[in-house]
Structures are given as structure tokens and as C-alpha cells.
Design a protein around this motif. Structure first.
Motif, mmCIF file in Angstrom:
data_model
loop_
_atom_site.group_PDB
_atom_site.id
_atom_site.type_symbol
_atom_site.label_atom_id
_atom_site.label_comp_id
_atom_site.label_asym_id
_atom_site.label_seq_id
_atom_site.Cartn_x
_atom_site.Cartn_y
_atom_site.Cartn_z
ATOM 1 N N ILE A 1 0.839 -1.201 0.000
ATOM 2 C CA ILE A 1 0.000 0.000 0.000
ATOM 3 C C ILE A 1 0.873 1.249 0.000
ATOM 4 O O ILE A 1 0.605 2.220 -0.732
ATOM 5 N N LYS A 2 1.929 1.246 0.787
ATOM 6 C CA LYS A 2 2.836 2.401 0.807
ATOM 7 C C LYS A 2 3.455 2.639 -0.571
ATOM 8 O O LYS A 2 3.726 3.773 -0.960
ATOM 9 N N GLN A 3 3.663 1.538 -1.308
ATOM 10 C CA GLN A 3 4.248 1.643 -2.643
ATOM 11 C C GLN A 3 3.237 2.120 -3.691
ATOM 12 O O GLN A 3 3.603 2.855 -4.616
ATOM 13 N N HIS A 4 1.965 1.741 -3.522
ATOM 14 C CA HIS A 4 0.996 1.949 -4.600
ATOM 15 C C HIS A 4 -0.161 2.882 -4.258
ATOM 16 O O HIS A 4 -0.924 3.254 -5.173
ATOM 17 N N ALA A 5 -0.325 3.260 -3.023
ATOM 18 C CA ALA A 5 -1.449 4.122 -2.643
ATOM 19 C C ALA A 5 -1.359 5.475 -3.340
ATOM 20 O O ALA A 5 -0.265 6.019 -3.543
ATOM 21 N N SER A 6 -2.514 6.011 -3.712
ATOM 22 C CA SER A 6 -2.558 7.301 -4.408
ATOM 23 C C SER A 6 -2.664 8.479 -3.451
ATOM 24 O O SER A 6 -2.610 9.634 -3.889
ATOM 25 N N VAL A 7 -2.838 8.194 -2.152
ATOM 26 C CA VAL A 7 -2.946 9.252 -1.143
ATOM 27 C C VAL A 7 -2.139 8.836 0.086
ATOM 28 O O VAL A 7 -1.788 7.655 0.236
ATOM 29 N N PRO A 8 -1.825 9.772 0.997
ATOM 30 C CA PRO A 8 -1.046 9.413 2.194
ATOM 31 C C PRO A 8 -1.814 8.441 3.097
ATOM 32 O O PRO A 8 -3.040 8.505 3.205
ATOM 33 N N MET A 9 -1.079 7.534 3.725
ATOM 34 C CA MET A 9 -1.644 6.639 4.721
ATOM 35 C C MET A 9 -1.160 7.097 6.092
ATOM 36 O O MET A 9 0.048 7.248 6.315
ATOM 37 N N ILE A 10 -2.100 7.329 7.002
ATOM 38 C CA ILE A 10 -1.777 7.879 8.315
ATOM 39 C C ILE A 10 -2.011 6.824 9.383
ATOM 40 O O ILE A 10 -3.137 6.346 9.571
ATOM 41 N N SER A 11 -0.969 6.446 10.072
ATOM 42 C CA SER A 11 -1.099 5.536 11.211
ATOM 43 C C SER A 11 -0.798 6.254 12.524
ATOM 44 O O SER A 11 -1.268 5.844 13.580
ATOM 45 N N ARG A 12 -0.012 7.315 12.465
ATOM 46 C CA ARG A 12 0.260 8.158 13.626
ATOM 47 C C ARG A 12 -0.302 9.548 13.332
ATOM 48 O O ARG A 12 0.177 10.254 12.436
#
Length: 419
Positions: free
Chosen positions: A359-370
Motif C-alpha cells: 500500500i505504501k508503494q501503490h497508494a494514491s494518497v497518504p496513509m496515516i497511522s500516527r
């Protein structure tokens, strides 16, 4: 790597949900499963009965690999926006190839109905003209749209299938896929039991039946109710007992919003009310005129509804007023590319490292876990949606504090669930 996605509320998580998770992985042969789940408030226009992190943990214990949170704009929206934003959330991950959903009839995902979904995702001028005419007759939007669909397509399709609640959501997912031009495939799973089934004989009581049982429990905690024991998996019982603790009664319902809603409505005018999502000038005027009759949230919904304003729209509009959600922010939430402003992680399984990496490689938007990272990762427009989620969470916590005196860490200090 095959990945299946599910859009859900889990309000609360029950045996039927666990069954769907198992079936979704097995029938699609997927390596990983992602859930896009409502946060603190849900589509019915009310608070989720229990905390979003607890519901996310239940899904992870049942086999989900990653749980993402739907923005509050989507989680409290009509079926169309709920579906579009849910699909856009999964599409934004860049790895989901299948969407699984529960339904009363798997025929809703047949080629014929997928063609209908595609036609309705690109409404023709004729469709829009007929719809406008029916709205001018005073019909609610939902009824006007239903009659328009019947007039144009009723000769070729059994439209009664789309009227069933789970079929309707599944059909809206297919419309969203067509609207965004996505290649994701639907994977329907036939629902066991009736949508409002309160019995436990099949082991698949509905979420509404489970909520009813929970709200009828006493203040000493989870009562030994046979229906509830059969309706919820054992690990959900354990989570609920931990969540409510000793002598606490933490289950929230719509009337827990009554006092704060009353105050909010008294501070608004017809013009400001008309600016909130799902409200408009017609309902805004009605709210102001009927405000002297206010007693509580649920009864005020009954006072406000009429032939042209449905109960569902009233309840969602009142919640949007309370949460200060203006309609001007709703349209860009799921854009023409099928993306959302960000992916917010509520929890994941330790064995799902490869999924997170992809997902980090292919996601089109930022992923927020913190959450403290949001300031650096999000654009100014995305920040506006993010802060709406944070505000909604703060209101949810204040409701718990007011009801039972119990406090939770705010979202910035709450750890995501890891199983």
C-alpha cells in the motif's frame, strides 16, 4: 498478491460479519482483506454503539488484515455517498482487486444488474428531466429517484431486488465502481437470516437486533442474555466486558445527542442551517418553525419528517448540523479518479507487513497511522476533512463522559489496534 476489500460499520460486530470475512477470503482466494469501516458516527445518523477502535479490533480478531476509517462525511451519508467513498477508500490503497459485500440476492451482482449500475452511474439527460419533474411534485429524493428508475428500467429488470437493504448497498458499490471507471470486481455473499432478525436460532441476528439487546442491558455490564451470547462471537463479548468495565453503561444511542443537539439548533438560523449536509432550505425552515416542540433527538425526527422529507434524511441532517458538516465540502470527497484525501489506519495484523508495504508503494494518497504525522503528510484541503474527523471523535468522547463519567484518550494519543 490478491486483496479483497469490505465496506462496513460493524455496529456492533456479530457472527454474520465474521462469516462474511471468512467467506470473502475463501471465495476470492485473496491473500489479504482490507476493511473500510465507519468511525464514531454511522449512516443511520447516530453515534456508533461502541468505540471505533473496539470495533476495528473485533474485525482484526475475525481475520481482517487492515482496518481503515471512512471519513465522517461518508460514514454518516446516504447510501450513494457512503458507497462511493467506501469504494474510493479501497481504490486509493492501490492494491484492492475485489470488493465483497453481503446481499439478500447474489443476482444483484450479475452482468445484467452491473449493466444497470453502469447506466445509472452516468445519468442521462432524460433521467435527470424525469427526476426533476417528480421532485417538483413534492416527492422525497429517494422516492423520486426510485420512480424514475422504475419508469425507465422497470420493464427490463426486477427492481424489487434493489429495494432490499443489503442489495441496495451492493448495487451502490457497483455503481461507484462504474462511476470511477475501476476494474475491481464484485464478490457477493448471500446473507443468512433477515435484515431485522432478532432471533438467535440461526446464529445470525442482525446488527439492529444486537443493538436493541445491548441497549436493554443493565448498568452492571453485559447481562447474561441468551440472545446476545448467540449473536456475538466470544471475543466480542470479552471486548465488550473490558470496554464497559465495572458498573459502567457505555453504549451510545441517538438520544444521547439530545441535549447538545437542542443547544446547537438554538444557535442557528434558517440560513446557516441550510448550509449543512442533507439539510437545505426546506428542512431548515421546518426545523426553526418546529423547534418549540423539541423534546429529544428521536422525537424531533418524527416531528420534522413529512411527505417530501424522509425520516432518514432528517436524522442525517440533524447529525450533520451537530457535527458542523457543510454540504460544500461533500462533493470533492470522492473525486472523479476515485480517491479520498487520505487513508487513516485504525488497526492491522502483525502478519500483514507485506500488505502495508504494498500500500505504501501503490497508494494514491497518504496513509496515516500516527495522527501527529498528519500535519506533514496532508494538504490544506485534506486537513479540513481530517479535522472534521477529529472534532467528531471529540464529540463522541464527550458523550461518553457525560453519560457514564468514563474518559478515553483523544485520537492523537490513542494507539491503533495491532493483533
Amino acid at each position: 498478491m490478491r486483496v479483497v476489500g469490505i465496506i462496513a460499520e460493524y455496529n456492533p460486530f456479530h457472527h454474520g460479519h465474521a462469516y462474511q470475512l471468512r467467506q470473502a477470503k475463501e471465495t476470492t482466494g485473496s491473500d489479504f482483506l482490507i476493511v473500510a469501516m465507519s468511525g464514531d458516527f454511522v449512516q443511520r445518523g447516530e453515534p456508533a454503539i461502541v468505540d471505533k477502535y473496539l470495533r476495528a479490533r473485533a474485525a482484526l480478531l475475525a481475520g481482517a488484515d487492515l482496518v481503515l476509517m471512512l471519513p465522517v462525511y461518508a460514514s454518516t451519508a446516504s447510501a450513494e455517498r457512503f458507497a462511493r467513498t467506501g469504494v474510493a477508500t479501497l481504490a486509493s490503497c492501490g492494491v484492492v482487486d475485489t470488493i465483497s459485500f453481503g446481499c439478500e440476492d447474489v443476482a444483484i451482482a450479475s452482468d445484467d444488474y452491473r449493466q444497470l449500475a453502469h447506466a445509472l452511474s452516468h445519468e442521462s439527460k432524460k433521467f435527470q428531466n424525469i427526476l426533476a419533474g417528480k421532485l417538483s411534485e413534492g416527492l422525497t429524493y429517494g422516492n423520486a429517484k426510485s420512480e424514475t428508475i422504475t419508469e425507465l428500467y422497470g420493464h427490463a429488470y426486477d427492481l424489487s431486488l434493489i429495494q432490499k437493504p443489503n442489495n441496495l448497498l451492493g448495487f451502490e458499490y457497483e455503481r461507484a465502481i462504474a462511476h470511477f471507471g475501476l476494474t475491481m470486481q464484485p464478490a457477493p455473499i448471500r446473507r443468512i437470516g433477515d435484515y431485522h432478525d432478532a432471533s438467535h436460532n440461526s446464529g445470525f441476528a442482525s446488527a439492529s437486533a444486537c443493538r436493541k439487546i445491548l441497549l436493554e442491558t443493565d448498568s452492571k455490564g453485559l447481562c447474561p442474555n441468551e440472545q446476545l451470547e448467540h449473536a456475538l462471537p466470544e471475543y466480542v463479548h470479552d471486548l465488550l466486558n473490558t470496554y464497559i468495565g465495572s458498573n459502567h453503561f457505555d453504549y451510545l444511542c441517538v438520544d444521547d445527542l439530545s441535549e447538545i443537539l437542542h443547544y446547537t439548533l438554538m444557535t442557528e438560523s434558517p440560513d446557516t442551517l441550510a448550509g449543512y449536509l442533507d439539510c437545505g432550505k426546506d428542512l431548515a425552515s421546518r426545523i426553526v418553525n418546529k423547534l418549540p416542540e423539541y423534546t429529544c433527538f428521536s422525537k424531533f425526527c418524527e416531528v420534522l419528517k413529512n411527505k417530501s422529507i424522509s425520516h432518514a434524511r432528517v436524522q442525517r441532517a440533524l447529525l450533520h448540523i451537530l457535527l458542523k458538516l457543510p454540504h460544500v465540502m461533500a462533493s470533492p470527497l470522492e473525486n472523479s479518479q476515485g480517491t479520498v484525501p487520505y487513508l487513516r489506519v485504525l488497526g492491522f495484523r502483525k502478519e500483514s507487513g507485506e500488505l502495508l508495504h504494498q500500500i505504501k508503494q501503490h497508494a494514491s494518497v497518504p496513509m496515516i497511522s500516527r495522527l501527529p504525522e498528519a500535519d506533514k503528510l496532508l494538504s490544506s484541503s485534506a486537513q479540513a476533512y481530517f479535522m472534521q474527523d477529529i472534532q467528531a471523535a471529540a464529540i463522541y468522547r464527550s458523550l461518553l463522559l457525560h453519560k457514564c463519567g468514563k474518559t478515553f484518550s483523544d485520537d492523537y494519543h490513542r494507539r491503533i489496534e495491532i493483533v
